[in-house]
Design a protein around this motif. Structure first.
Motif, mmCIF file in Angstrom:
data_model
loop_
_atom_site.group_PDB
_atom_site.id
_atom_site.type_symbol
_atom_site.label_atom_id
_atom_site.label_comp_id
_atom_site.label_asym_id
_atom_site.label_seq_id
_atom_site.Cartn_x
_atom_site.Cartn_y
_atom_site.Cartn_z
ATOM 1 N N GLY A 59 -8.145 25.712 -36.785
ATOM 2 C CA GLY A 59 -8.823 24.593 -37.652
ATOM 3 C C GLY A 59 -9.378 25.197 -38.954
ATOM 4 O O GLY A 59 -9.297 26.648 -39.019
ATOM 5 N N ILE A 60 -10.037 24.424 -39.538
ATOM 6 C CA ILE A 60 -10.874 25.043 -40.844
ATOM 7 C C ILE A 60 -12.383 24.851 -40.629
ATOM 8 O O ILE A 60 -12.846 24.025 -39.902
ATOM 9 N N THR A 61 -13.299 25.668 -41.121
ATOM 10 C CA THR A 61 -14.649 25.426 -41.166
ATOM 11 C C THR A 61 -15.028 24.385 -42.251
ATOM 12 O O THR A 61 -13.945 23.904 -42.959
ATOM 13 N N GLU A 62 -16.290 23.842 -42.229
ATOM 14 C CA GLU A 62 -16.798 22.999 -43.475
ATOM 15 C C GLU A 62 -16.507 23.462 -44.788
ATOM 16 O O GLU A 62 -16.625 22.563 -45.775
ATOM 17 N N THR A 63 -16.221 24.710 -44.874
ATOM 18 C CA THR A 63 -16.095 25.199 -46.204
ATOM 19 C C THR A 63 -14.696 25.718 -46.536
ATOM 20 O O THR A 63 -14.276 26.392 -47.579
ATOM 21 N N GLY A 64 -13.732 25.541 -45.638
ATOM 22 C CA GLY A 64 -12.378 25.473 -46.082
ATOM 23 C C GLY A 64 -11.778 26.901 -45.336
ATOM 24 O O GLY A 64 -10.543 27.134 -45.586
ATOM 25 N N GLU A 65 -12.558 27.730 -44.438
ATOM 26 C CA GLU A 65 -11.875 28.875 -44.044
ATOM 27 C C GLU A 65 -11.077 28.429 -42.913
ATOM 28 O O GLU A 65 -11.423 27.791 -42.298
ATOM 29 N N LEU A 66 -9.915 29.291 -42.627
ATOM 30 C CA LEU A 66 -9.375 29.037 -41.408
ATOM 31 C C LEU A 66 -10.057 29.822 -40.188
ATOM 32 O O LEU A 66 -10.229 30.957 -40.345
ATOM 33 N N ILE A 67 -9.972 29.354 -39.409
ATOM 34 C CA ILE A 67 -10.538 29.836 -38.052
ATOM 35 C C ILE A 67 -9.496 30.519 -37.191
ATOM 36 O O ILE A 67 -8.616 29.600 -36.664
ATOM 37 N N VAL A 68 -9.509 31.600 -36.963
ATOM 38 C CA VAL A 68 -8.323 32.433 -36.221
ATOM 39 C C VAL A 68 -9.008 32.887 -35.009
ATOM 40 O O VAL A 68 -9.870 33.952 -35.310
ATOM 41 N N GLU A 69 -8.569 32.671 -33.851
ATOM 42 C CA GLU A 69 -9.044 33.439 -32.557
ATOM 43 C C GLU A 69 -7.974 34.418 -32.260
ATOM 44 O O GLU A 69 -6.786 34.374 -32.098
ATOM 45 N N ARG A 70 -8.553 35.713 -32.228
ATOM 46 C CA ARG A 70 -7.764 36.952 -31.980
ATOM 47 C C ARG A 70 -7.519 37.091 -30.355
ATOM 48 O O ARG A 70 -8.440 36.340 -29.563
ATOM 49 N N LEU A 104 -2.635 19.795 -40.465
ATOM 50 C CA LEU A 104 -2.678 21.313 -40.483
ATOM 51 C C LEU A 104 -1.270 21.735 -39.684
ATOM 52 O O LEU A 104 -1.602 21.757 -38.380
ATOM 53 N N ILE A 105 -0.246 22.610 -40.357
ATOM 54 C CA ILE A 105 0.874 22.837 -39.286
ATOM 55 C C ILE A 105 0.354 24.094 -38.388
ATOM 56 O O ILE A 105 1.051 24.340 -37.495
ATOM 57 N N ASN A 106 -0.574 24.883 -38.827
ATOM 58 C CA ASN A 106 -1.000 26.069 -38.248
ATOM 59 C C ASN A 106 -2.166 25.527 -37.107
ATOM 60 O O ASN A 106 -2.344 26.468 -36.243
ATOM 61 N N MET A 107 -2.357 24.152 -36.992
ATOM 62 C CA MET A 107 -3.330 24.013 -35.833
ATOM 63 C C MET A 107 -3.023 24.535 -34.640
ATOM 64 O O MET A 107 -1.884 24.290 -33.909
ATOM 65 N N ASP A 108 -3.811 25.365 -33.867
ATOM 66 C CA ASP A 108 -3.342 25.981 -32.360
ATOM 67 C C ASP A 108 -2.136 26.287 -32.541
ATOM 68 O O ASP A 108 -1.236 26.665 -31.309
ATOM 69 N N ALA A 109 -1.504 27.008 -33.497
ATOM 70 C CA ALA A 109 -0.429 27.733 -33.518
ATOM 71 C C ALA A 109 -0.813 29.357 -33.823
ATOM 72 O O ALA A 109 -1.823 29.630 -34.263
ATOM 73 N N GLN A 110 0.151 30.048 -33.192
ATOM 74 C CA GLN A 110 0.125 31.607 -33.373
ATOM 75 C C GLN A 110 0.483 31.686 -34.993
ATOM 76 O O GLN A 110 1.112 31.579 -35.507
ATOM 77 N N VAL A 111 -0.466 32.552 -35.582
ATOM 78 C CA VAL A 111 -0.474 33.192 -37.163
ATOM 79 C C VAL A 111 -0.659 34.352 -37.097
ATOM 80 O O VAL A 111 -1.169 35.251 -36.142
ATOM 81 N N ARG A 112 -0.106 34.982 -38.233
ATOM 82 C CA ARG A 112 0.002 36.603 -38.473
ATOM 83 C C ARG A 112 -0.619 36.528 -39.939
ATOM 84 O O ARG A 112 -0.406 35.985 -40.922
ATOM 85 N N ALA A 171 4.323 14.727 -43.630
ATOM 86 C CA ALA A 171 3.988 16.039 -44.418
ATOM 87 C C ALA A 171 2.639 16.875 -43.849
ATOM 88 O O ALA A 171 1.942 16.237 -43.467
ATOM 89 N N GLN A 172 3.135 18.069 -43.823
ATOM 90 C CA GLN A 172 2.023 19.108 -43.076
ATOM 91 C C GLN A 172 1.372 19.976 -44.166
ATOM 92 O O GLN A 172 2.205 20.242 -45.155
ATOM 93 N N ILE A 173 0.368 20.553 -43.789
ATOM 94 C CA ILE A 173 -0.276 21.442 -44.750
ATOM 95 C C ILE A 173 -0.235 23.020 -44.009
ATOM 96 O O ILE A 173 -0.647 23.049 -42.958
ATOM 97 N N LYS A 174 0.318 23.964 -44.801
ATOM 98 C CA LYS A 174 0.325 25.149 -44.495
ATOM 99 C C LYS A 174 -0.963 25.678 -44.938
ATOM 100 O O LYS A 174 -0.864 25.762 -46.199
ATOM 101 N N TRP A 175 -2.075 26.142 -44.259
ATOM 102 C CA TRP A 175 -3.307 26.356 -44.944
ATOM 103 C C TRP A 175 -3.244 27.583 -45.916
ATOM 104 O O TRP A 175 -2.011 28.514 -45.577
ATOM 105 N N PRO A 176 -3.551 27.778 -46.913
ATOM 106 C CA PRO A 176 -4.589 26.659 -47.657
ATOM 107 C C PRO A 176 -4.017 25.346 -48.139
ATOM 108 O O PRO A 176 -4.462 24.396 -48.246
#
Ligand code: BTN
Length: 335
Positions: free
Chosen positions: A302-313, A280-288, A174-179
């Motif tokens: 990945g996520i921060t310690e407070t749950g935000e998704l970190i996205v590298e543009r 996390l299914i989005n880990m190191d994956a391309q997201v829109r 089972a995977q999690i699609k953020w959040p």
């Protein structure tokens, strides 16, 4: 409420040998007649209870897919999650019921579970189809002693617990699609709707309710409303096995309690981040990122310690995506 019936059922379930009527009377402080009545009620509900003179009672088998108050309560191993339990064969929305019970002062850990909902609610004002006999619909009330800005993390805590419980119960990954969507084989099996009540001064949480819907025993995608057939699935469809709902709910509540207690100890997701990111299914994956201020793409890190998704543009810059404000999709579809 935990009833004598649930207590007696739990005692029978956890005993390897026969349990005498006298033992049950002494343990629960009830009469022989009361015990006998409960045993008869259980038999009427489809439990196979063997009665042998001078030995007592033994639970041979529970009815297939029993999903009712005594079945759920008799299985619980938690300290607080679900210990105050309301089970309804049908209701409007367990989130609405839970809010009502919380407003009436019912305790931290109160759970409202139902076999069907007539007005099940999803995120972003959507409805949540809730037919009977197929799914788990429940809402848990928590009363955290922290400020409202931390409440969104509870959704991630719940998502982690559901993913862990599904894996333990079904053997599926089972995977999690953020959040907080849970996906199996890239399709959604669970959604979570978290709602909060704050003090009039807006500085304290009165309670938070986390409502969970798990698509469990749908036989085929045809059982879902047409508009979600492309993205929804059930645990039975994916595993090929009928899933015992009370057993799965017991695991979800156990994992939720464990994760929630860790979360309140640290006050953030630092101790849960590794486990969350492993799912996390989005880990190191391309997201829109569907930001109302402008859509953009990037790679989730990945996520921060407070749950935000970190996205590298593409520019190399990292942005933090806050749950609630935007949705995140895969480049070519739902994940
Ligand atoms: C989502 O949109 O993904 C969230 C769906 C949440 C559905 C659950 S079912 C139990 C609880 N009661 C509701 O009315 N909604 C939540």
């Amino acid at each position: 409420m935990r009833t004598d019936k649930a207590d007696i059922l739990a005692w029978l379930r956890n005993s390897e040998d026969y349990v005498s009527g006298q033992q049950l009377c002494d343990r629960f402080g009830v009469s022989r007649t009361a015990v006998w009545k409960v045993i008869n009620q259980l038999k009427e509900e489809g439990y196979q209870v063997e009665s042998v003179s001078r030995k007592g009672y033994r639970l041979v088998e529970a009815p297939a897919d029993a999903f009712c108050a005594s079945e759920i309560a008799s299985r619980l191993k938690t300290r607080w999650a679900g210990r105050n339990l309301h089970f309804l064969a049908s209701t409007g929305s367990t989130n609405s019921d839970a809010k009502h019970f919380a407003e009436e002062g019912e305790p931290h850990g109160t759970v409202v579970a139902a076999d069907s909902q007539t007005a099940g609610r999803g995120r972003r004002g959507r409805s949540w189809a809730s037919p009977k006999g197929t799914s788990i619909y429940f809402t848990i009330v928590v009363r955290p002693a922290f400020t409202p800005d931390k409440a969104s993390m509870i959704t991630l805590v719940a998502a982690l617990g559901v993913a862990q419980a599904i894996e333990e119960t079904t053997g599926l990954t089972a995977q999690i699609k953020w959040p907080n969507d849970i996906v199996v084989h890239r399709k959604k099996v669970c959604g979570i709707l978290t709602e909060m009540s704050i003090t009039p001064e807006m500085d304290e949480i009165q309670f938070v309710v986390a409502g969970v819907g798990v698509n469990t025993n749908h036989n085929s995608v045809e059982d879902f409303p047409e508009e979600i057939r492309e993205t929804a699935t059930s645990l039975k469809i994916e595993s090929g096995k009928h899933i015992d709902r009370a057993g799965l709910l017991e695991r979800i509540l156990a994992r939720f309690e464990e994760n929630y207690d860790i979360f309140v100890t640290t006050g953030d997701l630092s101790a849960l981040r590794k486990a969350y990111q492993a799912h996390l299914i989005n880990m190191d994956a391309q997201v829109r990122v569907l930001d109302p201020a402008g859509e953009y793409t990037g790679t989730a890190r990945g996520i921060t310690e407070t749950g935000e998704l970190i996205v590298e543009r593409e520019t190399g810059e990292s942005v933090l995506v806050y749950a609630g404000e935007v949705s995140v999709r895969g480049l070519y579809g739902y994940v």
